[in-house]
Design an enzyme around this catalytic site. Structure first.
Site, PDB file in Angstrom:
ATOM      1  N   ARG A 154      15.242  16.521  19.839  1.00  0.00           N
ATOM      2  CA  ARG A 154      13.783  16.598  19.677  1.00  0.00           C
ATOM      3  C   ARG A 154      13.272  18.032  19.808  1.00  0.00           C
ATOM      4  NH1 ARG A 154      11.461  11.171  22.619  1.00  0.00           N
ATOM      5  NH2 ARG A 154      12.582   9.672  21.361  1.00  0.00           N
ATOM      6  N   ASP A 157      -3.416   7.294  26.142  1.00  0.00           N
ATOM      7  CA  ASP A 157      -2.015   7.715  26.153  1.00  0.00           C
ATOM      8  C   ASP A 157      -2.001   9.219  26.402  1.00  0.00           C
ATOM      9  OD1 ASP A 157       0.679   6.123  24.961  1.00  0.00           O
ATOM     10  OD2 ASP A 157       0.860   8.296  25.066  1.00  0.00           O
TER      11      ASP A 157
END
Ligand SMILES: C[S@@+](CC[C@H](N)C(=O)[O-])C[C@H]1O[C@@H](n2cnc3c(N)ncnc32)[C@H](O)[C@@H]1O
Length: 291
Positions: free
Chosen positions: A37, A149
């Site tokens: 990532r 979130d």
């Protein structure tokens, strides 16, 4: 282009930074995931080492890259009607009891829900469908959902409310037709949530680890959904978070957690009242059972 190497020292620095910023625990088993990532972020910036990228992320003032860094680390798996027993409980037990209690004048026809860790929005929209159906004959009910979130990308997706057709497989067909618009032309193969569901929702970025949350201090919820979020946290972080959730719930308020999560040995502030459903401890109930 040669793959940059992630040294043990660099991995440890990123692991500590992720923990400090998000509460997410990264163990050795996640090394490959972190590597792949973060390699994407390195490439984007044309950097050749992870140390350079670390400098960039920790550079005071580069909030944008810090946000992109966090977004690249979070795990956002979710589904419509995931863990359906929670929605069945709300439709079959909670709403009829709430409606009866409001009819008797024991409570206001008002419901406030917080989805802490809502990812791309499937969970809040599933609850929206559930509440719309359950309150269909109770137009006086004012129900609102806050969906939050830490990850700004998933939050933007949630707010758009557009989903690939393949994501909608778990939505019963009649409800899909009723609450979603089928895309055509450029939008062929996707569905958009109808405005009537979105009207109940407010989206907000909230890092659950932040010492103060952006809601007003006196804002309390009847229900908090925090499902499949704390599995990434260690016990001390979970303990602190559940204490804070307890202080944000109305007396008798309900907490829904994920299938592999538990409050056992973590918090005494709740009593179990269903499969991964907890009620704030005390004599009070949001409602007594419907007669
Ligand atoms: C696996 S998803 C769960 C989504 C949904 N609740 C469900 O059960 O389907 C976990 C979400 O928690 C969010 N998250 C992780 N750490 C967080 C934090 N410190 N504050 C807020 N959200 C966080 C992630 O960005 C991710 O979207």
């Amino acid at each position: 282009m040669e793959e940059p190497e992630l040294t043990d020292k660099e991995f440890a620095k990123f692991r500590d930074l992720i923990y400090q910023l998000t509460g997410i625990v990264i163990n050795e088993g996640k090394r490959q995931l972190v590597l792949s990532r973060l390699t994407k972020r390195l490439r984007m910036h044309g950097l050749s080492s992870f140390s350079e990228y670390y400098e960039l992320v920790t550079n005071a003032g580069d909030d944008e890259e810090q946000s992109a860094f966090i977004n690249s680390i979070t795990t956002n798996k979710t589904d419509f009607f995931r863990e359906p027993h929670h929605f069945e409980y709300i439709a079959r037990e909670l709403v009829p009891a709430l409606a009866q209690s409001a009819r008797r004048g024991e409570r206001k026809p008002m419901l406030r829900v917080w989805h802490a860790g809502c990812s791309t929005g499937e969970e809040p929209y599933t609850l929206g469908v559930t509440l719309s159906e359950a309150f269909a004959n109770h137009s006086e009910w004012d129900w609102r959902q806050l969906a939050s979130d830490i990850d700004t990308n998933v939050l933007a997706h949630a707010e758009r409310g557009i989903y690939d057709e393949s994501r909608t497989d778990t939505i019963p067909r009649d409800l899909l037709r009723k609450y979603f618009l089928r895309g055509s032309g450029e939008r062929e193969g996707s569905y958009k949530v109808k405005r009537e569901l979105q009207e109940h929702l407010t989206f907000r970025q909230v890092n659950l680890l932040e010492p103060s949350w952006p809601m007003r201090p006196d804002t309390k919820f009847d229900i908090i959904f925090c499902r499949n979020v704390v599995i990434y946290f260690d016990k001390p972080t979970q303990k602190r978070l559940f204490e804070r959730f307890a202080s944000r719930l109305q007396p008798g308020g309900l907490l829904f957690i994920g299938h592999s999560e538990s409050l056992l040995g973590i918090s005494n502030a709740f009593d179990a009242c269903g499969q991964t459903i907890y009620r704030l401890t005390g004599n009070e109930r949001l409602v007594e059972k419907a007669a």
